[in-house]
Design a protein around this motif. Structure first.
Motif, PDB file in Angstrom:
ATOM      1  N   GLY A   1       0.805  -1.223   0.000  1.00 48.79           N
ATOM      2  CA  GLY A   1       0.000   0.000   0.000  1.00 48.79           C
ATOM      3  C   GLY A   1       0.836   1.270   0.000  1.00 48.79           C
TER       4      GLY A   1
ATOM      5  N   ASP B   1       9.583   4.336   6.932  1.00 49.00           N
ATOM      6  CA  ASP B   1       9.203   3.018   7.463  1.00 49.00           C
ATOM      7  C   ASP B   1      10.025   2.714   8.711  1.00 49.00           C
ATOM      8  OD1 ASP B   1       7.517   0.454   6.205  1.00 49.00           O
ATOM      9  OD2 ASP B   1       9.068  -0.116   7.654  1.00 49.00           O
ATOM     10  N   GLN B   2       9.396   1.951   9.601  1.00 50.42           N
ATOM     11  CA  GLN B   2      10.054   1.617  10.861  1.00 50.42           C
ATOM     12  C   GLN B   2      11.201   0.614  10.690  1.00 50.42           C
ATOM     13  OE1 GLN B   2       6.920  -0.145  13.164  1.00 50.42           O
ATOM     14  NE2 GLN B   2       6.552  -1.772  11.681  1.00 50.42           N
TER      15      GLN B   2
ATOM     16  N   PHE C   1       0.392 -14.937  -1.678  1.00 57.82           N
ATOM     17  CA  PHE C   1      -1.044 -14.668  -1.828  1.00 57.82           C
ATOM     18  C   PHE C   1      -1.416 -14.655  -3.297  1.00 57.82           C
ATOM     19  CE2 PHE C   1       1.220 -10.672  -1.051  1.00 57.82           C
ATOM     20  CZ  PHE C   1       1.030 -10.061  -2.272  1.00 57.82           C
TER      21      PHE C   1
ATOM     22  N   ARG D   1       5.265 -13.130  -1.453  1.00 57.01           N
ATOM     23  CA  ARG D   1       5.217 -11.718  -1.062  1.00 57.01           C
ATOM     24  C   ARG D   1       6.539 -11.023  -1.390  1.00 57.01           C
ATOM     25  NH1 ARG D   1       1.513  -9.265   2.882  1.00 57.01           N
ATOM     26  NH2 ARG D   1       0.398 -11.219   2.843  1.00 57.01           N
TER      27      ARG D   1
ATOM     28  N   VAL E   1       6.848   6.052  12.821  1.00 60.55           N
ATOM     29  CA  VAL E   1       5.887   7.160  12.841  1.00 60.55           C
ATOM     30  C   VAL E   1       4.974   6.982  14.049  1.00 60.55           C
ATOM     31  CG1 VAL E   1       3.969   8.213  11.582  1.00 60.55           C
ATOM     32  CG2 VAL E   1       5.979   7.382  10.339  1.00 60.55           C
TER      33      VAL E   1
ATOM     34  N   TRP F   1       1.929 -19.916   8.751  1.00 58.97           N
ATOM     35  CA  TRP F   1       2.221 -19.760   7.318  1.00 58.97           C
ATOM     36  C   TRP F   1       3.679 -20.102   7.068  1.00 58.97           C
ATOM     37  CZ3 TRP F   1      -1.019 -17.662   3.370  1.00 58.97           C
ATOM     38  CH2 TRP F   1      -2.293 -17.282   3.817  1.00 58.97           C
TER      39      TRP F   1
ATOM     40  N   ASP G   1      -4.392  -1.605   4.370  1.00 60.01           N
ATOM     41  CA  ASP G   1      -4.881  -2.132   5.648  1.00 60.01           C
ATOM     42  C   ASP G   1      -5.032  -1.049   6.720  1.00 60.01           C
ATOM     43  OD1 ASP G   1      -4.925  -4.626   4.512  1.00 60.01           O
ATOM     44  OD2 ASP G   1      -3.683  -5.589   6.032  1.00 60.01           O
TER      45      ASP G   1
ATOM     46  N   GLY H   1      -6.915  -8.477   0.427  1.00 59.29           N
ATOM     47  CA  GLY H   1      -6.192  -7.353   1.035  1.00 59.29           C
ATOM     48  C   GLY H   1      -5.140  -6.713   0.139  1.00 59.29           C
ATOM     49  N   ALA H   2      -4.270  -7.521  -0.453  1.00 58.28           N
ATOM     50  CA  ALA H   2      -3.208  -6.960  -1.291  1.00 58.28           C
ATOM     51  C   ALA H   2      -3.806  -6.313  -2.537  1.00 58.28           C
ATOM     52  CB  ALA H   2      -2.229  -8.062  -1.692  1.00 58.28           C
ATOM     53  N   ASN H   3      -4.838  -6.946  -3.074  1.00 56.51           N
ATOM     54  CA  ASN H   3      -5.510  -6.399  -4.267  1.00 56.51           C
ATOM     55  C   ASN H   3      -6.182  -5.071  -3.939  1.00 56.51           C
ATOM     56  OD1 ASN H   3      -5.297  -8.776  -6.280  1.00 56.51           O
ATOM     57  ND2 ASN H   3      -5.910  -9.730  -4.356  1.00 56.51           N
TER      58      ASN H   3
HETATM   59  C1  LIG Z   1      -1.231 -14.290   6.752  1.00 56.77           C
HETATM   60  C2  LIG Z   1      -1.823 -13.362   5.761  1.00 56.77           C
HETATM   61  C3  LIG Z   1      -2.309 -13.854   4.539  1.00 56.77           C
HETATM   62  C4  LIG Z   1      -2.844 -12.988   3.591  1.00 56.77           C
HETATM   63  N1  LIG Z   1      -3.304 -13.483   2.412  1.00 56.77           N
HETATM   64  C5  LIG Z   1      -3.758 -12.623   1.455  1.00 56.77           C
HETATM   65  C6  LIG Z   1      -4.196 -13.087   0.174  1.00 56.77           C
HETATM   66  O1  LIG Z   1      -4.199 -14.293  -0.126  1.00 56.77           O
HETATM   67  N2  LIG Z   1      -4.590 -12.181  -0.750  1.00 56.77           N
HETATM   68  C7  LIG Z   1      -4.583 -10.848  -0.496  1.00 56.77           C
HETATM   69  O2  LIG Z   1      -4.915 -10.057  -1.386  1.00 56.77           O
HETATM   70  N3  LIG Z   1      -4.219 -10.379   0.720  1.00 56.77           N
HETATM   71  C8  LIG Z   1      -3.806 -11.224   1.696  1.00 56.77           C
HETATM   72  N4  LIG Z   1      -3.430 -10.754   2.911  1.00 56.77           N
HETATM   73  C9  LIG Z   1      -3.593  -9.328   3.202  1.00 56.77           C
HETATM   74  C10 LIG Z   1      -2.476  -8.470   2.621  1.00 56.77           C
HETATM   75  O3  LIG Z   1      -1.222  -8.993   2.964  1.00 56.77           O
HETATM   76  C11 LIG Z   1      -2.606  -7.058   3.162  1.00 56.77           C
HETATM   77  O4  LIG Z   1      -3.915  -6.599   2.956  1.00 56.77           O
HETATM   78  C12 LIG Z   1      -1.639  -6.114   2.459  1.00 56.77           C
HETATM   79  O5  LIG Z   1      -0.316  -6.557   2.628  1.00 56.77           O
HETATM   80  C13 LIG Z   1      -1.782  -4.713   3.041  1.00 56.77           C
HETATM   81  O6  LIG Z   1      -0.707  -3.941   2.633  1.00 56.77           O
HETATM   82  P1  LIG Z   1      -0.399  -2.558   3.380  1.00 56.77           P
HETATM   83  O7  LIG Z   1       0.737  -1.982   2.627  1.00 56.77           O
HETATM   84  O8  LIG Z   1      -1.643  -1.776   3.541  1.00 56.77           O
HETATM   85  O9  LIG Z   1       0.068  -2.951   4.869  1.00 56.77           O
HETATM   86  P2  LIG Z   1       1.319  -3.782   5.364  1.00 56.77           P
HETATM   87  O10 LIG Z   1       1.707  -4.817   4.372  1.00 56.77           O
HETATM   88  O11 LIG Z   1       0.979  -4.218   6.752  1.00 56.77           O
HETATM   89  O12 LIG Z   1       2.538  -2.728   5.405  1.00 56.77           O
HETATM   90  C14 LIG Z   1       2.630  -1.774   6.428  1.00 56.77           C
HETATM   91  C15 LIG Z   1       4.036  -1.152   6.414  1.00 56.77           C
HETATM   92  O13 LIG Z   1       4.037  -0.093   7.353  1.00 56.77           O
HETATM   93  C16 LIG Z   1       5.166  -0.194   8.194  1.00 56.77           C
HETATM   94  N5  LIG Z   1       4.805   0.371   9.508  1.00 56.77           N
HETATM   95  C17 LIG Z   1       3.881  -0.112  10.379  1.00 56.77           C
HETATM   96  N6  LIG Z   1       3.803   0.667  11.456  1.00 56.77           N
HETATM   97  C18 LIG Z   1       4.703   1.660  11.271  1.00 56.77           C
HETATM   98  C19 LIG Z   1       5.083   2.789  12.026  1.00 56.77           C
HETATM   99  N7  LIG Z   1       4.540   3.076  13.226  1.00 56.77           N
HETATM  100  N8  LIG Z   1       6.043   3.636  11.528  1.00 56.77           N
HETATM  101  C20 LIG Z   1       6.619   3.388  10.319  1.00 56.77           C
HETATM  102  N9  LIG Z   1       6.287   2.334   9.560  1.00 56.77           N
HETATM  103  C21 LIG Z   1       5.336   1.485  10.024  1.00 56.77           C
HETATM  104  C22 LIG Z   1       5.499  -1.666   8.253  1.00 56.77           C
HETATM  105  O14 LIG Z   1       6.871  -1.877   8.583  1.00 56.77           O
HETATM  106  C23 LIG Z   1       5.147  -2.111   6.822  1.00 56.77           C
HETATM  107  O15 LIG Z   1       6.262  -1.964   5.973  1.00 56.77           O
HETATM  108  C24 LIG Z   1      -2.916 -11.607   3.879  1.00 56.77           C
HETATM  109  C25 LIG Z   1      -2.447 -11.114   5.109  1.00 56.77           C
HETATM  110  C26 LIG Z   1      -1.912 -11.986   6.042  1.00 56.77           C
HETATM  111  C27 LIG Z   1      -1.408 -11.439   7.364  1.00 56.77           C
END
Ligand SMILES: Cc1cc2nc3c(=O)[nH]c(=O)nc-3n(C[C@H](O)[C@H](O)[C@H](O)COP(=O)(O)OP(=O)(O)OC[C@H]3O[C@@H](n4cnc5c(N)ncnc54)[C@H](O)[C@@H]3O)c2cc1C
Length: 409
Positions: free
Chosen positions: A16, A35-36, A47, A103, A127, A176, A284, A296-298
């Motif tokens: 995201g 990023d942290q 996924f 991933r 952050v 996993w 997320d 979620g990833a989509n």
């Molecule tokens: C086990 C599992 C299986 C999944 N399977 C699927 C699937 O089959 N298909 C699908 O589409 N989705 C799947 N998902 C969901 C998908 O992985 C997430 O919806 C997607 O990765 C969200 O991406 P994001 O970038 O919003 O958040 P995240 O991937 O959580 O990235 C957040 C980033 O923010 C950083 N961060 C967090 N807090 C702080 C802070 N305070 N300060 C600075 N940086 C910070 C983290 O280090 C990280 O790099 C799955 C999730 C899990 C846990």
């Protein structure tokens, strides 16, 4: 709006955060990701990218590379452990398919695209909040601030510290692991295969292709586990787990034997996407769910594309955020609701819900109309989320300028 007039701060380097960073920097914006982590890195195993996420990656110019690393999935199939009865059988419509990918493979491609588009990285930057205002800043641990930005994007995932609404942690998580793909055996290279016992036990095998060119093909193996049982699972030891896998799904034992599993917990929450003026949440951080529907990833990719195309189209940041929310809100609300409703049929202590799943849902998926509806639902295409975003406004992230990972602080 001309993107080259914009300074943008993005918190979070997950899917995201990296995807809008690459798109916006490619369009000329000055983008910095905070990023942290000490170095950007992916969390988790593999996924399925659905046609929705693939449409965004295609527009970004990354789909060929994603396809080269991933595995084409044509069917999602689930049987009951024990009698082997099929209770889930969903295929794609003709010509369509999912792409199961590790991933790390997608993360590397997005990170490269972001670096090459000129995105700046501030690593080891935790952050803690946002200094709101017309030129918002990220507040960093230790009291520092990011430079003032025209737009701040919170992409910090389900645990974002901004708007600390308590997320509902679901009772079930899963182990996993990424394991070598079993070249011999019963598993098909184009199927997500699952086994169920009631809703309290579920396991799956997903072919996920290679992490990088020339690397061996791998599979993701997952094994559901109540969060409260994790400590007991650990103290029971590996042999006890392998015995449980053998009893539940004998063919999967060799995968479990090769696994170094990590326990993931799931949360369900929908936050207010606006965290102040010119500040927006995506991925997320806005909407987290259990992965039962695999969206979620989509969803994170769709959010990124939507925000970027709205910025290209509108004259002010406020109008762009308004348009972006309009483009995404209905799809997100619908899938959040669906995920809440459907998850207990697959992961819960209920005995009634899985019984109705096995008696009604399984057979119903064989009826052509229901089958087509379920396919559209599982592929994330209900309510036409891609059509709502003007993807053609996005600059493809191709014709790369630099190949310099030293941009990572
Ligand atoms: C086990 C599992 C299986 C999944 N399977 C699927 C699937 O089959 N298909 C699908 O589409 N989705 C799947 N998902 C969901 C998908 O992985 C997430 O919806 C997607 O990765 C969200 O991406 P994001 O970038 O919003 O958040 P995240 O991937 O959580 O990235 C957040 C980033 O923010 C950083 N961060 C967090 N807090 C702080 C802070 N305070 N300060 C600075 N940086 C910070 C983290 O280090 C990280 O790099 C799955 C999730 C899990 C846990």
């Amino acid at each position: 709006m001309k993107l080259d007039a914009l300074d943008i701060a993005i918190a979070g380097a997950g899917i995201g955060g990296l995807s809008p960073a690459a798109l916006l920097a490619r369009g000329g914006a000055r983008v910095t990701i905070y990023d942290q982590m000490s170095a950007p890195q992916p969390v988790g195993s593999g996924f399925v990218l659905q046609p929705t996420g693939a449409a965004v990656l295609s527009r970004m110019g990354l789909l060929d590379q994603v396809e080269a690393r991933g595995a084409r999935i044509s069917r999602m199939h689930g049987r009951l452990s024990g009698n082997g009865r099929t209770v889930l059988d969903v295929g794609y419509r003709p010509g369509a398919y999912g792409i199961a990918i590790q991933r790390v493979a997608l993360f590397d491609l997005l990170l490269d695209a972001a670096v090459k588009a000129g995105v700046g990285f501030e690593t080891s930057s935790r952050v803690t909040g946002i200094d709101a205002g017309s030129a918002p800043r990220l507040v960093l641990e230790g009291g520092g601030r990011s430079a003032a930005a025209d737009l701040v994007v919170d992409a910090m995932g389900a645990n974002s510290p901004i708007d600390t609404r308590v997320a509902t942690e679901l009772g079930y998580g899963a182990l996993w692991a990424t394991v070598p793909w079993p070249t011999k055996g019963v598993f098909r290279p184009d199927e997500l295969e699952q086994r169920y016992r009631r809703a309290s036990q579920m396991a799956g095998v997903l072919p996920v292709g290679t992490a990088r060119d020339g690397a061996p093909a791998m599979a993701t193996f997952f094994w559901s586990l109540r969060n409260q049982d994790h400590a007991a699972w650990k103290s029971a030891g590996r042999d006890a787990w392998l015995e449980a896998v053998r009893a539940f799904w004998p063919e999967a034992e060799t995968l479990a034997a090769a696994a170094e599993p990590v326990h993931a917990r799931y949360r369900h929450l929908t936050r207010n996407p606006i965290a102040g003026r010119n500040t927006v949440k995506i991925g997320d951080a806005w909407h987290a769910t259990s992965p039962q529907l695999g969206q979620g990833a989509n969803m994170a990719l769709l959010d990124a594309a939507s925000l970027c195309s709205a910025l290209c189209r509108e004259a002010t940041i406020g109008d762009a955020i308004g348009r972006h929310l309009k483009q995404r809100q209905m799809h997100i609300r619908f899938y959040q609701l669906l995920s809440r409703v459907l998850t207990p049929f697959y992961q819960s202590d209920s005995r009634v819900l899985p019984l109705s799943r096995d008696i009604f849902i399984g057979p119903a998926t064989k009826l052509p109309l229901v089958r087509s509806l379920i396919t559209t639902l599982v592929t994330g295409e209900l309510l036409d989320p891609v059509g709502r975003i003007e993807l053609d406004r996005l600059q493809p992230v191709t014709a790369l300028d630099t190949d310099d990972r030293s941009a990572l602080a």
